[in-house]
Design a protein around this motif. Structure first.
Motif, PDB file in Angstrom:
ATOM      1  N   ALA A 193     -24.619  63.638  68.368  1.00  0.00           N
ATOM      2  CA  ALA A 193     -23.476  63.432  68.956  1.00  0.00           C
ATOM      3  C   ALA A 193     -22.591  64.674  69.302  1.00  0.00           C
ATOM      4  N   ALA A 194     -22.425  65.418  68.094  1.00  0.00           N
ATOM      5  CA  ALA A 194     -21.798  66.564  68.174  1.00  0.00           C
ATOM      6  C   ALA A 194     -22.546  67.589  68.786  1.00  0.00           C
ATOM      7  N   VAL A 215     -24.698  60.952  64.787  1.00  0.00           N
ATOM      8  CA  VAL A 215     -23.563  61.645  64.636  1.00  0.00           C
ATOM      9  C   VAL A 215     -23.891  63.272  64.576  1.00  0.00           C
ATOM     10  N   ALA A 265     -21.253  59.275  69.308  1.00  0.00           N
ATOM     11  CA  ALA A 265     -20.590  59.212  67.957  1.00  0.00           C
ATOM     12  C   ALA A 265     -20.279  58.099  67.354  1.00  0.00           C
ATOM     13  N   GLY A 282     -15.236  62.610  59.490  1.00  0.00           N
ATOM     14  CA  GLY A 282     -15.630  61.634  60.609  1.00  0.00           C
ATOM     15  C   GLY A 282     -14.575  61.533  61.630  1.00  0.00           C
ATOM     16  N   ALA A 316     -20.343  69.168  62.041  1.00  0.00           N
ATOM     17  CA  ALA A 316     -21.441  68.613  62.284  1.00  0.00           C
ATOM     18  C   ALA A 316     -22.327  68.538  60.783  1.00  0.00           C
ATOM     19  N   LEU A 336     -14.134  64.878  69.979  1.00  0.00           N
ATOM     20  CA  LEU A 336     -14.980  64.566  70.731  1.00  0.00           C
ATOM     21  C   LEU A 336     -14.252  63.566  71.772  1.00  0.00           C
ATOM     22  N   SER A 390     -10.049  57.867  67.312  1.00  0.00           N
ATOM     23  CA  SER A 390     -10.760  58.212  65.971  1.00  0.00           C
ATOM     24  C   SER A 390     -10.839  56.971  65.029  1.00  0.00           C
ATOM     25  N   ALA A 441     -13.691  54.812  65.770  1.00  0.00           N
ATOM     26  CA  ALA A 441     -14.987  55.488  65.087  1.00  0.00           C
ATOM     27  C   ALA A 441     -15.121  54.820  63.667  1.00  0.00           C
ATOM     28  N   GLU A 485     -21.840  66.556  72.581  1.00  0.00           N
ATOM     29  CA  GLU A 485     -20.385  66.400  72.680  1.00  0.00           C
ATOM     30  C   GLU A 485     -20.292  64.878  73.401  1.00  0.00           C
ATOM     31  N   LEU A 521     -13.902  64.737  63.634  1.00  0.00           N
ATOM     32  CA  LEU A 521     -14.996  64.945  64.609  1.00  0.00           C
ATOM     33  C   LEU A 521     -14.541  64.046  65.710  1.00  0.00           C
ATOM     34  N   THR A 522     -14.657  62.868  65.621  1.00  0.00           N
ATOM     35  CA  THR A 522     -14.568  61.744  66.905  1.00  0.00           C
ATOM     36  C   THR A 522     -13.281  62.033  67.608  1.00  0.00           C
TER      37      THR A 522
END
Length: 484
Positions: free
Chosen positions: A94-95, A91, A103, A32, A173, A39, A46, A49, A98, A35-36
């Motif tokens: 969101a991926a 999520v 997210a 998580g 993702a 993004l 992050s 998130a 983008e 990924l954040t």
């Protein structure tokens, strides 16, 4: 009704769903932050998130508690897993799009699965023998070990598998698709098999003994016996059927100086508190806060769980970012190292929880809480002085998880025993709300601290947060043993 049989069935089901839910939570948490960060363009946001997931789980405790007060554990747990499923899918969206804001929303809802897993530990003790509450709570916590330890190591295979067969799925993702499937399965099992509902059975069993019990003077019809607020109990305490035992916490028993010392403990409160009215559906968070803050044992239990979670989330959530800052390391190696380190951390959280539960019943709630706080301080020292991705960092994260386990099991058991049975769902929801918000604050600030001052400074600040609760626990007077 054979309550022992119902309890065994309940424990088995909760263990199974916590294994499944643990996979879903861990596989998402492991990636998580990464990924954040991708993004949003850096580690600073992050942490927000990650804390969003914690806040989401904490706030969801409010409607879950209300639902449980009205209809029992089953619909409340189903709500948590349903919201977690929605969050995981958001999520993934969101991926694909983008979208950083999406997210954040997805991680906020993702926390619902954590709320369901946490509330399951309370469902495990609705029908538990008081002498075995710590053990039975701990084995449900322990069941999360299997899924939670495996989860981070499944992140890379899950990501590769889904990207192979679903070519348009973005990097990182895939694990959230697996999380959504896990939460959905756990929710279906709870809805179909958690029958009879343990909380409703506990209320039915308590109802005959509650007939004729009045409200406490000056409580406005609250129904809480005076002893719950530190006064003497209305009569001598009956010896337990098991042959009698000393107060589990290591504090004074009511009627032996507890009222004046302010340190009476839950095992002595529980038999009196359980005479409160069986159903009070409108007993909300503010009323629960007044109740918990009026009981010294409950205050300590609440503080231990909240601060233990704060320290754990603050350090753990930024560890993947710290590993990712290792010079010359590629994406695949980051996921592999993060998986190993977080697996050891989660093993510390859950693998030894049955031993922690046995210690909670055998030695008392307060000694286990003190042990947990000491382990958290040691963990911050070990992790804070470790280099990126080293064995020392893994050792620090394992110790961090073990300290969390002690504060969680010792504090949760203490809280359960300190409040009336009719008001436990609200007090338990309050505990998860405060615990979640504390962890969320640590997660939100953790990214900023790491970006400005570095990971070692974060470890120092996290350790400082545990010191006041350590002082609070040390001020509790030793027990005056009944019949000693």
């Amino acid at each position: 009704m054979n309550t022992a049989r119902v309890q065994r069935r309940t424990l088995r089901l909760l263990m199974i769903t916590n294994v499944i839910g643990g996979v879903g939570v861990a596989i998402g948490i492991a990636v998580g932050a990464l990924l954040t960060a991708r993004l949003t363009g850096g580690p600073g946001l992050s942490g927000l998130a990650q804390s969003g997931a914690v806040v989401g789980g904490a706030l969801l405790a409010i409607p879950m508690t209300r639902l449980m007060n009205r209809a029992g554990r089953r619909p409340g747990l189903l709500l948590g897993y349903s919201v977690g499923t929605l969050g995981a899918l958001l999520v993934v969206a969101a991926a694909v799009l983008e979208s950083g804001p999406l997210a954040f929303l997805g991680m906020f809802c993702f926390g619902g699965s954590t709320a369901a897993n946490l509330q399951a530990r309370y469902a495990a003790v609705d029908l538990a023998d008081p002498a075995r509450r710590g053990w039975q709570l701990s084995i449900v916590v322990w069941a999360t070990t299997i899924g939670s330890v495996a989860g981070p190591n499944l992140s890379r295979p899950a990501d590769a598998l889904l990207r192979r067969y679903w070519v348009d799925l973005p990097e990182l993702a895939g694990p959230f698709v697996f999380s959504a499937m896990a939460f959905l399965l756990a929710g279906v099992l709870i809805w179909a098999l958690l029958r009879p509902d343990p909380l409703l059975v506990a209320r039915e069993l308590a109802a005959p003994a509650l007939a004729g019990v009045g409200s406490a003077p000056g409580s406005g019809g609250s129904g809480v016996a005076p002893a719950v607020f530190g006064g003497a109990p209305p009569g001598p305490r009956a010896a337990p059927a098991s042959g009698g035992s000393a107060p589990a916490d290591g504090e004074e028993a009511p009627g032996l100086g507890a009222a004046s010392s302010g340190t009476a403990l839950a095992d002595d409160f529980a038999p009196v508190a359980d005479r409160a009215p069986a159903v009070e559906r409108r007993f909300g968070m503010r009323a629960a806060f007044r109740l918990v803050t009026a009981i010294p044992a409950a205050r300590l239990g609440l503080a231990a769980t909240a601060v233990g979670h704060l320290v754990m989330v603050g350090v753990m959530s930024m560890t993947p970012i710290y590993i990712g800052q290792t010079p010359g390391i590629d994406h695949g190696d980051v996921l592999s190292i993060v998986g190993i380190v977080l697996s050891l951390h989660i093993a510390g959280m859950y693998a030894l929880s049955p031993l922690v539960g046995l210690a909670t019943d055998r030695f008392g709630r307060r000694p286990v809480i003190l042990t947990g706080l000491g382990l958290l301080l040691a963990a911050c020292a070990i992790a804070g002085t470790a280099d990126h991705g080293t064995p020392q960092l893994a050792a620090g994260l394992f110790t961090l998880g073990l300290g969390w386990s002690c504060t969680m099991i010792g504090g949760s058991t203490l809280l359960v025993e300190s409040v009336p049975v009719a008001r436990r769902p609200a007090a338990q929801g309050l505990s998860d709300l405060v615990m979640g918000l504390s962890g969320a604050g640590a997660g939100a600030l953790g990214g900023v601290v790491v970006q400005i001052a570095g990971y070692p400074v974060l470890a120092v600040l996290a350790a400082a947060c545990a010191v006041p609760v350590l002082a609070l626990a040390l001020r509790v007077r030793p027990a005056v043993r009944v019949g000693a």
